[in-house]
Design an enzyme around this catalytic site. Sequence first.
Site, PDB file in Angstrom:
ATOM      1  N   GLY A   1       0.816  -1.215   0.000  1.00  0.00           N
ATOM      2  CA  GLY A   1       0.000   0.000   0.000  1.00  0.00           C
ATOM      3  C   GLY A   1       0.847   1.260   0.000  1.00  0.00           C
TER       4      GLY A   1
ATOM      5  N   VAL B   1       8.073   3.477   1.572  1.00  0.00           N
ATOM      6  CA  VAL B   1       9.277   4.279   1.332  1.00  0.00           C
ATOM      7  C   VAL B   1       8.979   5.745   1.647  1.00  0.00           C
ATOM      8  CG1 VAL B   1      10.651   5.232  -0.551  1.00  0.00           C
ATOM      9  CG2 VAL B   1      10.506   2.797  -0.260  1.00  0.00           C
TER      10      VAL B   1
ATOM     11  N   VAL C   1       9.029   8.513   0.153  1.00  0.00           N
ATOM     12  CA  VAL C   1       9.563   9.622  -0.631  1.00  0.00           C
ATOM     13  C   VAL C   1       8.993   9.479  -2.043  1.00  0.00           C
ATOM     14  CG1 VAL C   1      11.681  10.215   0.595  1.00  0.00           C
ATOM     15  CG2 VAL C   1      11.657   8.261  -0.950  1.00  0.00           C
TER      16      VAL C   1
ATOM     17  N   LYS D   1       5.016  22.063 -11.233  1.00  0.00           N
ATOM     18  CA  LYS D   1       6.407  21.845 -11.643  1.00  0.00           C
ATOM     19  C   LYS D   1       6.514  22.039 -13.148  1.00  0.00           C
ATOM     20  CE  LYS D   1       9.794  18.144 -12.140  1.00  0.00           C
ATOM     21  NZ  LYS D   1      10.129  16.741 -11.907  1.00  0.00           N
TER      22      LYS D   1
ATOM     23  N   THR E   1      11.075   9.749 -12.431  1.00  0.00           N
ATOM     24  CA  THR E   1      10.396   8.830 -13.347  1.00  0.00           C
ATOM     25  C   THR E   1       9.735   7.618 -12.677  1.00  0.00           C
ATOM     26  OG1 THR E   1      12.614   7.954 -13.731  1.00  0.00           O
ATOM     27  CG2 THR E   1      11.696   9.347 -15.438  1.00  0.00           C
TER      28      THR E   1
HETATM   29  C1  LIG Z   1      15.421   8.437  -2.478  1.00  0.00           C
HETATM   30  C2  LIG Z   1      14.213   8.260  -3.332  1.00  0.00           C
HETATM   31  C3  LIG Z   1      13.607   9.369  -3.910  1.00  0.00           C
HETATM   32  C4  LIG Z   1      12.505   9.211  -4.755  1.00  0.00           C
HETATM   33  N1  LIG Z   1      11.963  10.304  -5.377  1.00  0.00           N
HETATM   34  C5  LIG Z   1      10.997  10.117  -6.299  1.00  0.00           C
HETATM   35  C6  LIG Z   1      10.452  11.209  -7.019  1.00  0.00           C
HETATM   36  O1  LIG Z   1      10.801  12.373  -6.795  1.00  0.00           O
HETATM   37  N2  LIG Z   1       9.516  10.952  -7.955  1.00  0.00           N
HETATM   38  C7  LIG Z   1       9.092   9.684  -8.225  1.00  0.00           C
HETATM   39  O2  LIG Z   1       8.276   9.497  -9.135  1.00  0.00           O
HETATM   40  N3  LIG Z   1       9.538   8.648  -7.512  1.00  0.00           N
HETATM   41  C8  LIG Z   1      10.487   8.823  -6.573  1.00  0.00           C
HETATM   42  N4  LIG Z   1      10.942   7.761  -5.867  1.00  0.00           N
HETATM   43  C9  LIG Z   1      10.331   6.446  -6.043  1.00  0.00           C
HETATM   44  C10 LIG Z   1       9.046   6.383  -5.247  1.00  0.00           C
HETATM   45  O3  LIG Z   1       9.304   6.622  -3.898  1.00  0.00           O
HETATM   46  C11 LIG Z   1       8.444   5.003  -5.412  1.00  0.00           C
HETATM   47  O4  LIG Z   1       8.364   4.672  -6.763  1.00  0.00           O
HETATM   48  C12 LIG Z   1       7.047   5.004  -4.886  1.00  0.00           C
HETATM   49  O5  LIG Z   1       7.036   5.451  -3.575  1.00  0.00           O
HETATM   50  C13 LIG Z   1       6.463   3.642  -4.954  1.00  0.00           C
HETATM   51  O6  LIG Z   1       6.918   2.834  -3.920  1.00  0.00           O
HETATM   52  P1  LIG Z   1       6.239   1.427  -3.771  1.00  0.00           P
HETATM   53  O7  LIG Z   1       4.791   1.629  -3.528  1.00  0.00           O
HETATM   54  O8  LIG Z   1       6.669   0.580  -4.899  1.00  0.00           O
HETATM   55  O9  LIG Z   1       6.947   0.802  -2.480  1.00  0.00           O
HETATM   56  P2  LIG Z   1       6.796   1.142  -0.920  1.00  0.00           P
HETATM   57  O10 LIG Z   1       6.486   2.555  -0.663  1.00  0.00           O
HETATM   58  O11 LIG Z   1       8.034   0.570  -0.272  1.00  0.00           O
HETATM   59  O12 LIG Z   1       5.544   0.284  -0.447  1.00  0.00           O
HETATM   60  C14 LIG Z   1       5.654  -1.104  -0.225  1.00  0.00           C
HETATM   61  C15 LIG Z   1       4.373  -1.601   0.424  1.00  0.00           C
HETATM   62  O13 LIG Z   1       4.413  -3.019   0.511  1.00  0.00           O
HETATM   63  C16 LIG Z   1       4.001  -3.415   1.803  1.00  0.00           C
HETATM   64  N5  LIG Z   1       4.619  -4.714   2.082  1.00  0.00           N
HETATM   65  C17 LIG Z   1       5.890  -5.118   1.830  1.00  0.00           C
HETATM   66  N6  LIG Z   1       6.077  -6.381   2.242  1.00  0.00           N
HETATM   67  C18 LIG Z   1       4.880  -6.791   2.755  1.00  0.00           C
HETATM   68  C19 LIG Z   1       4.420  -7.992   3.367  1.00  0.00           C
HETATM   69  N7  LIG Z   1       5.223  -9.035   3.531  1.00  0.00           N
HETATM   70  N8  LIG Z   1       3.141  -8.044   3.800  1.00  0.00           N
HETATM   71  C20 LIG Z   1       2.288  -6.984   3.641  1.00  0.00           C
HETATM   72  N9  LIG Z   1       2.676  -5.826   3.079  1.00  0.00           N
HETATM   73  C21 LIG Z   1       3.946  -5.736   2.653  1.00  0.00           C
HETATM   74  C22 LIG Z   1       4.466  -2.286   2.707  1.00  0.00           C
HETATM   75  O14 LIG Z   1       3.764  -2.282   3.915  1.00  0.00           O
HETATM   76  C23 LIG Z   1       4.123  -1.094   1.833  1.00  0.00           C
HETATM   77  O15 LIG Z   1       2.765  -0.772   1.995  1.00  0.00           O
HETATM   78  C24 LIG Z   1      12.006   7.912  -4.993  1.00  0.00           C
HETATM   79  C25 LIG Z   1      12.580   6.804  -4.361  1.00  0.00           C
HETATM   80  C26 LIG Z   1      13.681   6.960  -3.542  1.00  0.00           C
HETATM   81  C27 LIG Z   1      14.294   5.753  -2.892  1.00  0.00           C
END
Ligand SMILES: Cc1cc2nc3c(=O)[nH]c(=O)nc-3n(C[C@H](O)[C@H](O)[C@H](O)COP(=O)(O)OP(=O)(O)OC[C@H]3O[C@@H](n4cnc5c(N)ncnc54)[C@H](O)[C@@H]3O)c2cc1C
Length: 501
Positions: A13, A46, A48, A79, A345
Amino acid sequence: MSAPLSHIVIVGGGTAGWMAAAALARVLDTRTIAITLVESEAIGTVGVGEATIPPIQAFNALLGLDESEFLRATRGTAKLGIEFVDWRAQGTRYFHPFGTHGVDFGAIPFEAVWQRARLTGKAAPLEAYSICAEAARLGRFQRPVASGNNPLAHIGYAYHFDAALYAGFLREKAEHWGVRRQEGRIVSVEQAEDGAIAAVALESGARIGADFFIDCSGFRSYLLGDILGVPFEDWGRWLPNDRAVAVPCALGPEGRSPFTRSTARGAGWQWRIPLQHRVGNGLVYASDHCTDVAAETLLLSNIEGAPLGEPRFLRFRAGRRARFWEKNCVALGLASGFLEPLESTSIHLVQAGIARLLEMLPVGGGTPADIRRYNRLMATEFETIRDFLILHFHATSRGDTDYWRRLRTMAVPDALAERLEIYRASGRLYREADELFSKTSWLAVLHGQGIDPRGYDPIADGMPRDEAEARLARIAEVTGLAASRMPSHAAFLRDAAAMQA
Ligand SMILES: Cc1cc2nc3c(=O)[nH]c(=O)nc-3n(C[C@H](O)[C@H](O)[C@H](O)COP(=O)(O)OP(=O)(O)OC[C@H]3O[C@@H](n4cnc5c(N)ncnc54)[C@H](O)[C@@H]3O)c2cc1C
């Protein structure tokens, strides 16, 4: 044809999980296809990811989001592009704008005419032809107007926003449209005989079976990587940054500028992302060139206001999963791969995956041909963005640290090497297949990083030089004038987002 889907489970999520949930629930009929999102507050997100690129408008439109409501809910700002400081060499700056530079002259591309004029000293600086670059410099913003022959029609824009608020905003919509949220940590997975995922089991003992799974579990890539064993292709040899430290701070004198700033540092780069209520800051760096302590010190000594929290460290690897869709599971977001946030991106890659999935998924889980096509298209998407990012690090005259000397002299991927060879000889730019970045982007970054062609595209000779120079001068003049008459970004935020100063 495979049987219609009856239940889709989204694991995670974060931004990716809630974007997928909201889009699927908006497009599919949740009375016939149940959608469950499982997330664990104990694991967290994450959190961010605050800068975006213009295609996000299409995503928000697909969901039917009202822009003003969205800006209020996410404390968002506009932006117009990214200012790159100290990238070509220390003391330099350039702007990578959204929108376009000028306009093409029929079949003659703008850049061909501009390059020809530049070679004889008859062209204005590139940014003078971009309404977004000019408006950003002046702190102005408005939405584009519909009329064609006007620089204001060429405004392209995206948003800065609070990623956690965006996920929350999407969650509210998704739940309203029928998505069921299940709190809890997934501890094991049940697989069918052919290896497809049959169910996930939670710590609480609950079992959730489904016929399709979307892995949005973040860097861990729990389903695609851990369970299905799809390997990770590491691109660290070209993109060696593997850490970030992030901290928000109070708004300083520069305030809410309508652009992201990226400042190159000795072993990485720093972002500045102004939101309505704070500034997001972070330093992205390579751990074999900079320690965590040094990174934190550097970041904290280069922020404009009081820190609003403790600095947070993040670890990552550049690269992608060898396949994005395996059996009955697609990975989106960090679970599918990661490219550092230099050109904002990641959220776009989530959106691109969702859009393609929506083309193929309703058929009933995707045919083998769909799966091959999805994997091929997403691989190209990742690779063309990767090459664009590499360009920023490689095309530099910085040689002040080992980090920059290493990047400046590294061998780049073949596709990028070919593109550079063509551009250096003729100034010709092209957009490969469906690639994200346009000729405007490539031109801005190539020129900004100090790469200029030896010649120009002879197609420019289709227009007499004096006529071309007059037209270029007129474009620069009307662009500057239009930008100077635009309302301020502050006025836009007041009107569109009901923001109090
Ligand atoms: C330093 C940094 C800067 C960034 N800046 C940008 C930006 O400016 N613009 C941009 O487009 N993107 C940026 N990004 C990327 C962006 O943060 C991610 O693409 C976006 O947040 C998506 O993350 P996610 O949902 O894939 O993962 P996450 O936010 O890590 O979410 C993972 C989810 O999975 C759940 N989960 C994991 N394992 C389990 C389990 N076993 N059981 C139940 N739930 C589980 C967690 O609870 C969480 O809800 C950046 C990333 C980083 C690292």
